[in-house]
Design a protein around this motif. Structure first.
Motif, short mmCIF file in Angstrom:
data_model
loop_
_atom_site.label_atom_id
_atom_site.label_comp_id
_atom_site.label_asym_id
_atom_site.label_seq_id
_atom_site.Cartn_x
_atom_site.Cartn_y
_atom_site.Cartn_z
N CYS B 77 -2.11 -5.19 -3.31
CA CYS B 77 -2.84 -4.34 -2.37
C CYS B 77 -2.03 -4.26 -1.07
CB CYS B 77 -4.21 -4.92 -2.08
SG CYS B 77 -5.23 -4.95 -3.55
N VAL B 78 -1.89 -3.05 -0.56
CA VAL B 78 -1.06 -2.82 0.63
C VAL B 78 -1.97 -2.59 1.84
CG1 VAL B 78 0.72 -1.34 1.65
CG2 VAL B 78 0.71 -1.79 -0.83
N LEU B 79 -1.79 -3.44 2.85
CA LEU B 79 -2.58 -3.35 4.08
C LEU B 79 -1.70 -2.85 5.21
CD1 LEU B 79 -4.20 -6.92 4.01
CD2 LEU B 79 -4.98 -4.87 2.81
N HIS B 120 -6.31 8.09 -4.32
CA HIS B 120 -7.47 7.67 -5.13
C HIS B 120 -8.40 6.73 -4.37
CE1 HIS B 120 -8.97 7.31 -9.32
NE2 HIS B 120 -9.35 6.10 -8.98
N ILE B 121 -7.83 5.91 -3.48
CA ILE B 121 -8.68 4.90 -2.80
C ILE B 121 -8.86 5.17 -1.30
CG2 ILE B 121 -8.12 3.09 -4.50
CD1 ILE B 121 -6.37 1.80 -2.20
N THR B 122 -8.19 6.21 -0.79
CA THR B 122 -8.35 6.52 0.65
C THR B 122 -9.14 7.81 0.83
OG1 THR B 122 -6.19 7.62 0.64
CG2 THR B 122 -6.24 5.35 1.40
N ASP B 123 -9.71 8.29 -0.25
CA ASP B 123 -10.45 9.54 -0.22
C ASP B 123 -11.85 9.29 0.38
OD1 ASP B 123 -10.79 12.21 -0.60
OD2 ASP B 123 -10.28 12.21 -2.73
N GLY B 128 -10.97 2.04 -0.90
CA GLY B 128 -10.10 1.05 -0.25
C GLY B 128 -10.89 0.10 0.65
N GLU B 129 -11.89 0.64 1.35
CA GLU B 129 -12.72 -0.20 2.23
C GLU B 129 -13.54 -1.20 1.43
OE1 GLU B 129 -14.93 2.22 5.07
OE2 GLU B 129 -13.13 3.45 5.41
N GLN B 130 -14.02 -0.75 0.28
CA GLN B 130 -14.79 -1.67 -0.59
C GLN B 130 -13.88 -2.76 -1.14
OE1 GLN B 130 -17.50 0.46 -3.45
NE2 GLN B 130 -16.67 2.27 -2.47
N MET B 131 -12.64 -2.38 -1.49
CA MET B 131 -11.68 -3.37 -2.00
C MET B 131 -11.36 -4.38 -0.89
SD MET B 131 -9.10 -0.77 -4.01
CE MET B 131 -7.93 -2.03 -4.55
N LEU B 143 -6.77 -1.10 3.99
CA LEU B 143 -6.18 -1.17 2.64
C LEU B 143 -5.91 0.27 2.20
CD1 LEU B 143 -7.51 -3.54 -0.15
CD2 LEU B 143 -6.28 -1.44 -0.63
N VAL B 144 -4.64 0.65 2.16
CA VAL B 144 -4.30 2.06 1.95
C VAL B 144 -3.77 2.40 0.57
CG1 VAL B 144 -3.89 2.86 4.30
CG2 VAL B 144 -2.10 1.56 3.11
N ALA B 145 -3.34 1.38 -0.16
CA ALA B 145 -2.74 1.67 -1.47
C ALA B 145 -2.75 0.41 -2.32
CB ALA B 145 -1.30 2.16 -1.29
#
Lengths: 177, 177
Positions: B77-79, B120-123, B128-131, B143-145
């Motif tokens: 996970c990339v922060l 997919h996760i920054t939409d 990403g926020e849940q992750m 968390l962007v990617a």
């Protein structure tokens, strides 16, 4: 060279370059490495112009103030287009950054040095726009960065980085110790 | 592997992964490759959390809808942190993109496959926020990617790209032929 080794030894080189020319086929390999980077929704928003013609290099360096990378025998200019990937989403910054990183590694692999120069030419004095004019770049493209390419004349300097443990963790965020 | 070769054979892998675990020391090498990327004004805005604990992976994949990379035995996970480089300039997108590209190449070098999963996760559904919540990431980080990591079970597929001549030129912009 092993990829991990190239990644490890790469550093931003801001010293003088030898005048030795970079052969066109090697510049082409570096550009191909850049174009091989992924792009959001495969929109391929990145284009490249490599300059190794001395008179054009001189014109470009006349507008790059203060000077940087001016002794390098070649320069790769990175162009971007803000193409929408889907809905209002655009990944052009990610796209050109991945392309630049690929090229920086290819440059190392081939025995040259470079430096990612972006802020210097995208600042309020719009140097990138002047460079784009010299290279006859249409308005739909923006020249956002350039990479000098050549053989380093001076020793490499490595920037100090935070220790791994302060930036990377397993299975959850850990407080800095 | 030669860096140019790794760059050339890398592709976004969206197939199934083998269940074979990725050893922690190899995950660490990949993370180190990411942290070795340059960052604007050396602000080191990127941090990483690698997940290889099965129960945490399961929690994460519960919020990633539609599923993607769910068969991979590890996930990086990339922060990012929006740290100002100078004045109002911030290069955090460039920073994490360069770090991701380094990691994608390191992953290839070590015999694994991956895919840059960002949109997919920054939409608008804020996956990403849940992750980030599951991983106890403080609010100042985003968390962007993420990158699934594992051995590919299916053959690689390569996306079609525009020919070199339509995206790259020497010594000035050339009209498309």
């Amino acid at each position: 060279m092993n990829t991990l080794e190239a990644i490890k030894i790469r550093a931003s080189y801001r010293g003088k370059y030898c005048s030795t020319k970079v052969p066109k086929d090697q510049l082409r390999l570096i550009m191909q490495a850049g174009l091989s980077a992924p792009s959001g929704c495969n929109k391929q928003t990145v284009s490249l112009i490599t300059v190794d013609d001395e008179s054009i290099l001189m014109k470009l360096h006349k507008v790059i103030k203060p000077p940087i990378g001016e002794t390098a025998p070649a320069m790769i200019c990175v162009l971007t287009r803000k193409i929408i990937a889907y809905r209002d989403k655009c990944y052009h910054v990610q796209d050109y950054s991945a392309a630049i990183q690929n090229m920086l590694l290819a440059i190392i692999e081939l025995g040259y040095q470079s430096c990612w120069i972006e802020g210097h030419i995208t600042d309020d004095d719009h140097i990138g726009e002047q460079m784009a004019q010299i290279l006859h770049v249409p308005d739909e493209y923006k020249l956002v960065a350039f990479l000098p390419v050549g053989i380093a004349e001076e020793p490499m300097k490595y920037t100090k980085k935070l220790p791994f443990e302060q930036r990377a963790w397993f299975n959850g965020f850990k407080e800095k110790s």
